[in-house]
Write a protein that holds these residues in place. Structure first.
Motif, PDB file in Angstrom:
ATOM      1  N   ALA A  28       0.833  -1.202   0.000  1.00  6.17           N
ATOM      2  CA  ALA A  28       0.000   0.000   0.000  1.00  6.17           C
ATOM      3  C   ALA A  28       0.868   1.252   0.000  1.00  6.17           C
ATOM      4  N   VAL A  29       1.910   1.247   0.817  1.00  6.22           N
ATOM      5  CA  VAL A  29       2.824   2.393   0.890  1.00  6.22           C
ATOM      6  C   VAL A  29       3.566   2.563  -0.430  1.00  6.22           C
ATOM      7  N   ASN A  30       4.003   1.461  -1.016  1.00 10.50           N
ATOM      8  CA  ASN A  30       4.710   1.530  -2.297  1.00 10.50           C
ATOM      9  C   ASN A  30       3.817   2.094  -3.398  1.00 10.50           C
ATOM     10  N   THR A  31       2.536   1.771  -3.338  1.00 11.68           N
ATOM     11  CA  THR A  31       1.594   2.161  -4.395  1.00 11.68           C
ATOM     12  C   THR A  31       1.048   3.567  -4.190  1.00 11.68           C
ATOM     13  N   PHE A  32       0.660   3.893  -2.972  1.00 10.87           N
ATOM     14  CA  PHE A  32      -0.053   5.140  -2.700  1.00 10.87           C
ATOM     15  C   PHE A  32       0.784   6.166  -1.936  1.00 10.87           C
ATOM     16  N   GLY A  33       2.038   5.824  -1.641  1.00 10.14           N
ATOM     17  CA  GLY A  33       2.870   6.702  -0.838  1.00 10.14           C
ATOM     18  C   GLY A  33       2.597   6.494   0.637  1.00 10.14           C
ATOM     19  N   PRO A  34       3.478   7.001   1.522  1.00  6.81           N
ATOM     20  CA  PRO A  34       3.284   6.785   2.959  1.00  6.81           C
ATOM     21  C   PRO A  34       1.958   7.323   3.476  1.00  6.81           C
ATOM     22  N   ALA A  35       1.574   8.547   3.063  1.00  6.18           N
ATOM     23  CA  ALA A  35       0.319   9.123   3.567  1.00  6.18           C
ATOM     24  C   ALA A  35      -0.873   8.301   3.101  1.00  6.18           C
ATOM     25  N   GLY A  36      -0.900   7.949   1.828  1.00  5.14           N
ATOM     26  CA  GLY A  36      -2.004   7.163   1.306  1.00  5.14           C
ATOM     27  C   GLY A  36      -2.030   5.754   1.861  1.00  5.14           C
ATOM     28  N   GLY A  37      -0.862   5.141   1.949  1.00  4.47           N
ATOM     29  CA  GLY A  37      -0.794   3.766   2.419  1.00  4.47           C
ATOM     30  C   GLY A  37      -1.159   3.627   3.889  1.00  4.47           C
ATOM     31  N   TYR A  38      -0.467   4.366   4.735  1.00  4.56           N
ATOM     32  CA  TYR A  38      -0.686   4.228   6.176  1.00  4.56           C
ATOM     33  C   TYR A  38      -2.004   4.850   6.640  1.00  4.56           C
ATOM     34  N   PHE A  39      -2.349   6.022   6.086  1.00 10.21           N
ATOM     35  CA  PHE A  39      -3.522   6.742   6.599  1.00 10.21           C
ATOM     36  C   PHE A  39      -4.727   6.677   5.668  1.00 10.21           C
ATOM     37  N   GLY A  40      -4.502   6.694   4.349  1.00  7.29           N
ATOM     38  CA  GLY A  40      -5.630   6.669   3.436  1.00  7.29           C
ATOM     39  C   GLY A  40      -6.331   5.322   3.377  1.00  7.29           C
ATOM     40  N   PHE A  41      -5.571   4.218   3.563  1.00  6.47           N
ATOM     41  CA  PHE A  41      -6.151   2.899   3.363  1.00  6.47           C
ATOM     42  C   PHE A  41      -5.951   1.919   4.515  1.00  6.47           C
ATOM     43  N   ALA A  42      -5.073   2.210   5.456  1.00  7.38           N
ATOM     44  CA  ALA A  42      -4.798   1.218   6.495  1.00  7.38           C
ATOM     45  C   ALA A  42      -5.076   1.710   7.911  1.00  7.38           C
ATOM     46  N   SER A  43      -5.516   2.962   8.068  1.00  5.84           N
ATOM     47  CA  SER A  43      -5.884   3.488   9.381  1.00  5.84           C
ATOM     48  C   SER A  43      -7.404   3.540   9.518  1.00  5.84           C
ATOM     49  N   ASN A  44      -7.855   3.800  10.719  1.00  2.92           N
ATOM     50  CA  ASN A  44      -9.268   4.032  10.981  1.00  2.92           C
ATOM     51  C   ASN A  44      -9.551   5.534  10.935  1.00  2.92           C
ATOM     52  N   SER A  45     -10.743   5.883  10.498  1.00  4.58           N
ATOM     53  CA  SER A  45     -11.157   7.288  10.465  1.00  4.58           C
ATOM     54  C   SER A  45     -12.658   7.326  10.685  1.00  4.58           C
TER      55      SER A  45
END
Length: 294
Positions: free
Chosen positions: A253-270
């Motif tokens: 996810a990080v490789n594909t979407f970058g750190p912000a997208g990978g960790y927070f956009g798709f793998a964190s809760n919001s």
């Protein structure tokens, strides 16, 4: 208050808000980077000013001709733009609506579930990676003490077809495109992390209500339902006849979407509640399910 300046008007949220305002006979002006979309906007009855948000002379001229500013220009992390706008608006009594983003609730859970629901009266203790966004929000809200009618709106995951030039949101189309590339609906880690969501038209209606009703210094979270990422992946598999949904690593996810997208956009809760917007502004969202939308 009839003349509204919108930054990011060629974007997904800005364009949809502009359409809703035009439908209510507001005069709308868009600050745009170049003339690429000028004719298209003007055909829709939207005036345009060409220039950078970081050109203070252009910005001052644009703000001086408006009763209110709605700031959408990819700006949730742009402290320079936030400071310039506040500096130019202080003492004016004008309205400033600032668009933030709900990654501020993220805990870098790497696909694990956290069902804690944030409300506006809960003080945030953001992670280092997104702390600047929270500081910018606070700066905007505190500008109410400088005679600016400042309002911050924090949209959850936004979905649905935009009414302006840009039709697609960011997260769901990105997840769909990645899933098609992989051949199966994708989620990250366990995929149990939950995101609140809101339909773009309901969100735009909230902006109009905030413009008309909100008190200075108001903060609103915008959501109407929630889903975990695994459920979205499963719906994507069904909708596009892909293989059954599968997990991929957080690193991918990080490789594909970058750190912000990978960790927070798709793998964190919001996960947040819009109770305040519903009670203070009489907001009544009509769209209920991002999964049905898929």
């Amino acid at each position: 208050m009839k003349k509204i300046l919108i930054t990011g008007i060629t974007g997904y949220i800005g364009g949809t808000v502009a359409k809703k305002l035009r439908d209510k006979n507001y005069t709308v002006t868009g600050l745009i980077r170049n003339e690429t979309h000028a004719k298209e906007l003007e055909a829709d009855g939207i005036e345009t000013i060409v220039g950078s948000i970081h050109n203070e002379a252009v910005l001052q001229s644009a703000i001086s001709g408006a009763d209110a500013v709605i700031h959408n220009a990819d700006s949730a992390d742009d402290a320079y733009a936030a400071d310039s706008i506040v500096s130019l608006m202080k003492g004016s009594g004008k309205t400033l609506i600032f668009t933030s983003g709900s990654a501020i609730f993220g805990g870098k859970e790497n696909g694990e579930k956290n069902d804690f629901v944030f409300t506006e009266d809960i003080a945030l203790q953001p992670r280092l990676e997104i702390a600047s966004r929270v500081l910018i929000n606070q700066y905007i809200l505190q500008s109410a003490a400088q005679d600016i009618r400042s309002i911050v709106i924090v949209p959850a995951m936004v979905y649905g077809e935009g009414l302006g030039i840009k039709k697609d949101s960011i997260q769901l189309p990105a997840l769909t495109a990645f899933s098609k590339e992989k051949g199966f609906g994708t989620y990250f880690g366990k995929g149990e992390n939950i995101w609140s969501n809101v339909h773009i038209e309901d969100l735009a209606d909230l902006y109009v209500l905030a413009l008309e009703k909100a008190k200075p210094g108001s903060l609103y979270y915008a959501e109407n339902g929630s889903s975990n990422i695994k459920n979205l992946a499963e719906r994507i598999s069904e909708r596009y006849q892909l293989q059954p949904a599968q997990s991929v690593t957080i690193q991918e996810a990080v490789n594909t979407f970058g750190p912000a997208g990978g960790y927070f956009g798709f793998a964190s809760n919001s996960l947040c509640s819009s109770h305040k917007a519903r009670t203070e502004l009489d907001w009544e969202p009509k769209h209920h399910s991002i999964e049905d939308h898929i």
